[in-house]
Motif scaffolding. Structure first.
Motif, mmCIF file in Angstrom:
data_model
loop_
_atom_site.group_PDB
_atom_site.id
_atom_site.type_symbol
_atom_site.label_atom_id
_atom_site.label_comp_id
_atom_site.label_asym_id
_atom_site.label_seq_id
_atom_site.Cartn_x
_atom_site.Cartn_y
_atom_site.Cartn_z
ATOM 1 N N LEU A 157 -8.825 -11.121 2.184
ATOM 2 C CA LEU A 157 -7.852 -10.879 1.124
ATOM 3 C C LEU A 157 -7.988 -9.455 0.601
ATOM 4 C CD1 LEU A 157 -5.605 -12.250 -0.551
ATOM 5 C CD2 LEU A 157 -7.369 -12.827 -2.231
ATOM 6 N N GLY A 158 -9.224 -8.965 0.469
ATOM 7 C CA GLY A 158 -9.452 -7.582 0.055
ATOM 8 C C GLY A 158 -8.822 -6.597 1.025
ATOM 9 N N ILE A 159 -8.953 -6.864 2.312
ATOM 10 C CA ILE A 159 -8.338 -5.994 3.331
ATOM 11 C C ILE A 159 -6.828 -5.951 3.137
ATOM 12 C CG2 ILE A 159 -7.793 -5.832 5.800
ATOM 13 C CD1 ILE A 159 -10.650 -6.916 6.337
ATOM 14 N N VAL A 160 -6.227 -7.119 2.979
ATOM 15 C CA VAL A 160 -4.769 -7.222 2.840
ATOM 16 C C VAL A 160 -4.303 -6.547 1.550
ATOM 17 C CG1 VAL A 160 -2.874 -8.865 2.498
ATOM 18 C CG2 VAL A 160 -4.594 -9.285 4.269
ATOM 19 N N PHE A 161 -4.976 -6.825 0.447
ATOM 20 C CA PHE A 161 -4.602 -6.234 -0.837
ATOM 21 C C PHE A 161 -4.825 -4.726 -0.843
ATOM 22 C CE2 PHE A 161 -4.910 -10.026 -4.011
ATOM 23 C CZ PHE A 161 -3.932 -10.699 -3.302
ATOM 24 N N GLY A 162 -5.836 -4.263 -0.142
ATOM 25 C CA GLY A 162 -6.142 -2.840 -0.094
ATOM 26 C C GLY A 162 -5.056 -2.005 0.569
ATOM 27 N N LYS A 163 -4.182 -2.637 1.306
ATOM 28 C CA LYS A 163 -3.098 -1.934 1.994
ATOM 29 C C LYS A 163 -1.807 -1.894 1.182
ATOM 30 C CE LYS A 163 -4.928 -3.197 6.508
ATOM 31 N NZ LYS A 163 -4.725 -3.982 7.727
ATOM 32 N N GLU A 164 -1.823 -2.493 -0.003
ATOM 33 C CA GLU A 164 -0.626 -2.584 -0.832
ATOM 34 C C GLU A 164 -0.864 -1.974 -2.201
ATOM 35 O OE1 GLU A 164 2.314 -3.966 0.048
ATOM 36 O OE2 GLU A 164 1.707 -4.906 1.932
ATOM 37 N N SER A 165 0.182 -1.498 -2.826
ATOM 38 C CA SER A 165 0.079 -1.053 -4.216
ATOM 39 C C SER A 165 0.141 -2.287 -5.110
ATOM 40 C CB SER A 165 1.231 -0.102 -4.560
ATOM 41 O OG SER A 165 2.463 -0.810 -4.574
#
Length: 178
Positions: A157-165
């Motif tokens: 989830l951190g990986i996915v969220f890290g790619k978005e504002s």
């Protein structure tokens, strides 16, 4: 085991706070907007999202690839078009519960953040979380029990969220009232 007992275990702020460093590992940035933290629990504590979507994510996964594109691209099915549409619809449907759970888990996340702050997992700087402890989920001692899957999902989830504002995440989750 009674439903209340299971809820008490899974919604325990002590173990949830100790899982945050795995999210920090995946997020991979020096600071995290505090509003992003409130999106973690609705994803992690929703079994259908955790067990069928987040557990299969990897470093190349994005929010769109997990929730807006078919999950079964490589499956060899007779009716590929139907299966592809069905998987995509199921992933989008999983997002429907996020807004409701977002508001429901706010108080729990406040307790989780207070405990994590007291434990020294992060510091606060200008409405941002600054991670102080980052854990590698693959080295977790809990590989043999259910916590390992939670840690892996937190990292993914951190990986996915890290790619978005922050604003994109809230928009994609259809959360308009913070």
């Amino acid at each position: 085991m009674k439903v209340k007992s299971i809820k008490d275990i899974t919604e325990n702020p002590f173990w949830l706070s100790s899982a945050l460093p795995y999210f920090f590992e995946g997020y991979g940035k020096e600071k995290i907007d505090i509003n992003i933290m409130y999106l973690i629990l609705p994803f992690i504590l929703t079994k259908s999202i955790r067990d069928s979507i987040l557990i299969t994510a990897n470093s190349s996964s994005s929010f769109d690839s997990l929730f807006y594109t078919p999950a079964s691209k490589s499956k060899n099915k007779k009716n590929k078009m139907f299966e592809t549409y069905n998987d995509s619809l199921m992933n989008k449907t999983s997002l429907v519960v996020i807004e409701e759970k977002y508001h429901g888990y706010k108080e729990l996340m406040n307790r989780v953040l207070i405990l994590a702050f007291k434990e020294g997992y992060f510091s606060l700087k200008n409405a941002h979380i600054v991670p102080l402890k980052v854990y590698d989920y693959s080295k977790a001692k809990e590989k043999e029990n259910f916590l390992f899957d939670y840690f892996k999902c937190m990292r993914n989830l951190g990986i996915v969220f890290g790619k978005e504002s922050t604003s994109n995440l809230y928009r994609k989750c259809q959360i308009s009232k913070i």
